[in-house]
Design an enzyme around this catalytic site. Structure first.
Site, PDB file in Angstrom:
ATOM      1  N   GLN A 159     -38.458  46.390 -21.501  1.00 53.74           N
ATOM      2  CA  GLN A 159     -39.153  47.609 -22.277  1.00 53.74           C
ATOM      3  C   GLN A 159     -40.476  47.023 -23.125  1.00 53.74           C
ATOM      4  O   GLN A 159     -41.400  47.893 -23.310  1.00 53.74           O
ATOM      5  CB  GLN A 159     -38.078  48.340 -23.588  1.00 53.74           C
TER       6      GLN A 159
ATOM      7  N   ASP B  60     -48.073  47.103 -23.166  1.00 51.76           N
ATOM      8  CA  ASP B  60     -49.441  47.082 -21.381  1.00 51.76           C
ATOM      9  C   ASP B  60     -49.916  47.935 -22.477  1.00 51.76           C
ATOM     10  O   ASP B  60     -50.268  49.157 -21.787  1.00 51.76           O
ATOM     11  CB  ASP B  60     -48.726  46.859 -20.531  1.00 51.76           C
TER      12      ASP B  60
ATOM     13  N   GLU C 144     -42.869  56.766 -14.759  1.00 49.31           N
ATOM     14  CA  GLU C 144     -44.071  55.139 -14.155  1.00 49.31           C
ATOM     15  C   GLU C 144     -43.249  54.383 -13.740  1.00 49.31           C
ATOM     16  O   GLU C 144     -42.542  53.804 -14.205  1.00 49.31           O
ATOM     17  CB  GLU C 144     -44.344  54.677 -16.405  1.00 49.31           C
TER      18      GLU C 144
ATOM     19  N   GLU D 168     -40.300  47.649  -5.790  1.00 51.69           N
ATOM     20  CA  GLU D 168     -38.959  48.307  -7.083  1.00 51.69           C
ATOM     21  C   GLU D 168     -38.392  49.685  -5.845  1.00 51.69           C
ATOM     22  O   GLU D 168     -37.122  49.949  -6.260  1.00 51.69           O
ATOM     23  CB  GLU D 168     -39.347  48.670  -8.079  1.00 51.69           C
TER      24      GLU D 168
ATOM     25  N   HIS E 156     -49.747  44.217 -17.001  1.00 56.57           N
ATOM     26  CA  HIS E 156     -48.849  43.659 -16.717  1.00 56.57           C
ATOM     27  C   HIS E 156     -48.484  43.360 -15.054  1.00 56.57           C
ATOM     28  O   HIS E 156     -47.731  43.119 -14.822  1.00 56.57           O
ATOM     29  CB  HIS E 156     -47.394  44.392 -17.932  1.00 56.57           C
TER      30      HIS E 156
END
Lengths: 487, 487
Positions: free
Chosen positions: A44, A50, A142, A151, A320
């Site tokens: 996290q 970022d 997000e 994902e 990232h």
């Protein structure tokens, strides 16, 4: 399956959930493979560090408070709860923060510490199972993985939208675009070398297994070679490309309207694109892929100030997510004006719906009419070079990757770290796996070792600069004393 | 969950299988977490390159061919099939090679390439499900995980034995022993530093998140600290200890007779042990744990030549298992003659039955009567130092670990690689994850950085050695010319 995963495999109920494009998804497997990663504060923190990501969401919310003031908001995959908290700070009446992992407990603590427990309700559960007491005005999330769709988390956002967004509701972000562009990079040379050396090693291994232990393993040479080739050369790499490495215009290959897209729209991405080479006498080493998302509100209720989050190659604003690099091995010689006509397709892996399999094919139309054929390519009769290469999209965001994979993120480390909370190189590199090392590739052909040498400057090494000074002094002394008559 | 795992999650049927000590095991989860690792030739090769392992099994079989000649043999977890092939070469009438992963296909190819397809039958399936046409005379298996019991694969061997071994049958190996010994190591200092720096980083992160983004995350400082402490200091480490790092006699904490042990015998390991310190004025930095297995046949049908495979600290005979290091942080000052009375317990993790949770407690009885108390320790009234520390046993053998974990294997790399097929450092370190890097710790207190500096010798750096020579020459010239009258 490193130690970091201990004790968080969680729900092993084995019930099947959702469709995810054909293959049934076992919840326990999905947790073991995917969700458990996000249950760690370390990960996290990496995402919260970022700056580009944080600034985009922060600005999207606080420059468009009219979307939040007095409204009901749903945060899908809330993590530590930051988006839910911002929504509340922007004036939301109620925020539902849904988080599948035990991170929900930490989110609840943060909400309370920021005195927003009356507005933000943290719900631990998967989005597909959660029942809310009302429909919401805004869905904020997000959800973006590497190269946008890795994902497959957008599925959960779609599910949330279809069930819980009011007909007048707004999506944050509202739009997303995927891009590809031809690139040059030294990564391919390095990976080719790695592959070659792993095959040399294999040859030694089979010889010795035969000689010492009387078993002939050479029948496995071909499958081993395929396994290693897939690993080294046919798996996309995380990289933070320098804009100079992009050698032709980027082409958009997918546009998503988050308000209307369905799961079937994103199961597969197919696109033809073309790009003209903008650099003289260079190498086409493959393609880079990245994405943007936009916060535009909706047509009837637009943003007061549109915000964009881009993960394009950048000198100072790396994220990232970096970019995914799809290697062409060996590279092809190209030059300014050559036209690259490509086609791209990507679909979910059958074995793990959160991973992707991508395929590029690329036709190089050379201006000169002359061909510099790379190996493994087919020619047609019109002096057109056909290059077909396929890849599996790799590297789950913020996942503790295999150590083998982590090498990629060490390759081109530069001091241009944009991390909010900066971490020492060794620590970050070793500790983060797929995480934001924000490497910017400085030199096309520089290998890890070379860059290491370029950047390293151990104290003692500076002493060598004294040598000419001392030699000069020495010479001066000799000169003085070699002219005694003038004294 | 690195890219290497793509496409091998396999059976996601979600059916529950076995008991594994209370917790139901979801097959799909178990495959995602565990078996998939062994489906890669790369990992098979790493195990087959472990000379100590290979020699032990090779000698066990070929120095005891009377156990194999004309007999039926079962190989549990056959992998690439090497043990099955040796059994056949030693004269077995029939060998059943059971392998749960798709590696079975490769094993079949190797069997055929070695012309043993009439003797060796490769069966793809989990041992618990397989039905054989007959009972067998020998069960051979390489089932040992880190610190023996990690992976819990012996369960499958027990299942095979109870179902398929003849009453007169023999187990290969026949016995196993677990050992612990007090050690000194620089790993603890390094991990403490890593932990401290991750906490410094966290402080910066919370400050900046508050200042830039208006969210106070400091409430998570404690759980973050716990998470990081667990990761850095309370997770055992893979290491190849040098025998000099062992500072007291090793104590046996578990003995297993493979012919009679039941699953309930190995669910938990509990033992009290004591050890006298054999080194003057040193630090107790923790405990090292390892195992031996013996090939003795059975009482009524003993081995003609007993063979032992030990994974104890060794200068030349390191194995890919290495040792597990359990850190005591901070270390305790001890000296020759001090007595360490320890107790050890280890049980399976509730969340993943293939992982272990271990706990040490240790009482230091100092000869001098003087106490040098380490922090965090409790004292009782008899000048006895109580040190309690608990760990989770980490690092699945041959698993692609998290990049964070892989750092451990880079720490103390030395050229003393025993790998049959030697691999270049970068390649091995990057590619192997938890795999045999055969690091031997050379210096107790040397950290990664120090070792890096000790070993690195970039060309330019040597030039500094010229400086004194030049200075001396300079001085000499000055001296010559400063005595002109004597010329």
């Amino acid at each position: 399956m490193g130690s970091y995963k201990n004790g968080v495999v969680g729900d092993q109920s084995g019930t099947s959930n959702g469709d995810a494009g054909g293959a049934a998804v076992d919840k326990g497997v999905d947790f073991a493979n995917y969700f458990c990663t996000y249950a760690f504060l370390y990960h996290q923190k990496e995402m919260l560090s970022d700056r580009v990501r944080m600034d985009a969401y922060y600005n999207a919310v606080f420059k468009n408070t009219h979307h939040f003031h007095g409204k009901a908001v749903l945060d899908v995959g809330a993590g530590s709860g930051i988006l839910a908290i911002w929504s509340a700070q922007a004036g939301a009446r109620k925020v539902y923060a849904v988080e599948a992992t035990s991170m929900a407990e930490h989110a609840r603590a943060v909400v309370k510490a920021n005195n927003l427990q009356d507005v933000v309700e943290v719900i631990e559960g998967s989005m597909e199972d959660v029942v809310l007491p009302e429909k919401v005005d805004v869905i904020i999330s997000e959800w973006m993985g590497y190269f946008l769709l890795r994902e497959s988390m957008f599925d959960s956002v779609i599910c949330a939208r279809d069930r819980w967004l009011k007909p007048t509701g707004v999506m944050y972000p509202s739009h997303a675009t995927m891009w590809v562009a031809p690139i040059r990079t030294g990564l391919g040379d390095q990976k080719s070398n790695d592959y070659e050396s792993s095959m040399d090693d294999w040859e030694r291994f089979t010889d010795e297994t035969k000689n010492y232990y009387g078993v002939d393993m050479s029948v496995l040479t071909k499958p081993f070679s395929q396994e290693q080739k897939k690993y080294y050369l046919q798996t996309s790499l995380w990289n933070n490309l320098h804009p100079h490495q992009v050698i032709g215009a980027a082409a958009s290959i997918k546009e998503i309207d988050c308000l209307t897209a369905s799961v079937s729209d994103i199961l597969e991405v197919k696109s033809n694109f073309s790009s003209t080479v903008t650099l003289q006498n260079t190498r086409l080493c493959g393609y880079g892929g990245w994405f943007d998302v936009q916060f535009r509100g909706r047509k009837e209720d637009p943003a007061q100030e549109e915000v964009e989050l881009t993960t394009a190659p950048s000198v100072n604003d790396g994220t990232h997510w970096g970019q995914q690099v799809f290697l062409l091995s060996p590279p092809a010689r190209i030059t300014e004006g050559d036209q690259l006509n490509g086609s791209f397709s990507m679909k979910r892996s059958k074995e793990n719906h959160r991973l992707m399999e991508a395929e590029f094919s690329c036709e190089i139309r050379q201006q000169s009419g002359e061909l510099v054929p790379p190996k493994l390519c087919q020619f047609d009769e019109n002096q057109v070079l056909m290059v077909t290469f396929s890849f599996a999209v790799s590297h789950q965001r913020t996942s503790p990757s295999s150590a083998q994979a982590s090498e990629e993120f060490l390759v081109n480390f530069s001091p241009a770290s944009l991390s909010l909370a900066s971490t020492p190189l060794l620590n970050t590199a070793a500790a983060s796996g797929d995480l934001p090392v924000y490497s910017i590739e400085n030199s096309d052909h520089a290998t890890k070792k070379e860059i290491g040498l370029l950047h390293s400057s151990p104290g003692g090494e500076n002493a060598i600069h004294l040598i000419p000074v001392i030699l000069f002094l020495c010479g001066f002394v000799l000169w003085i004393f070699s002219h005694p008559t003038k004294l």
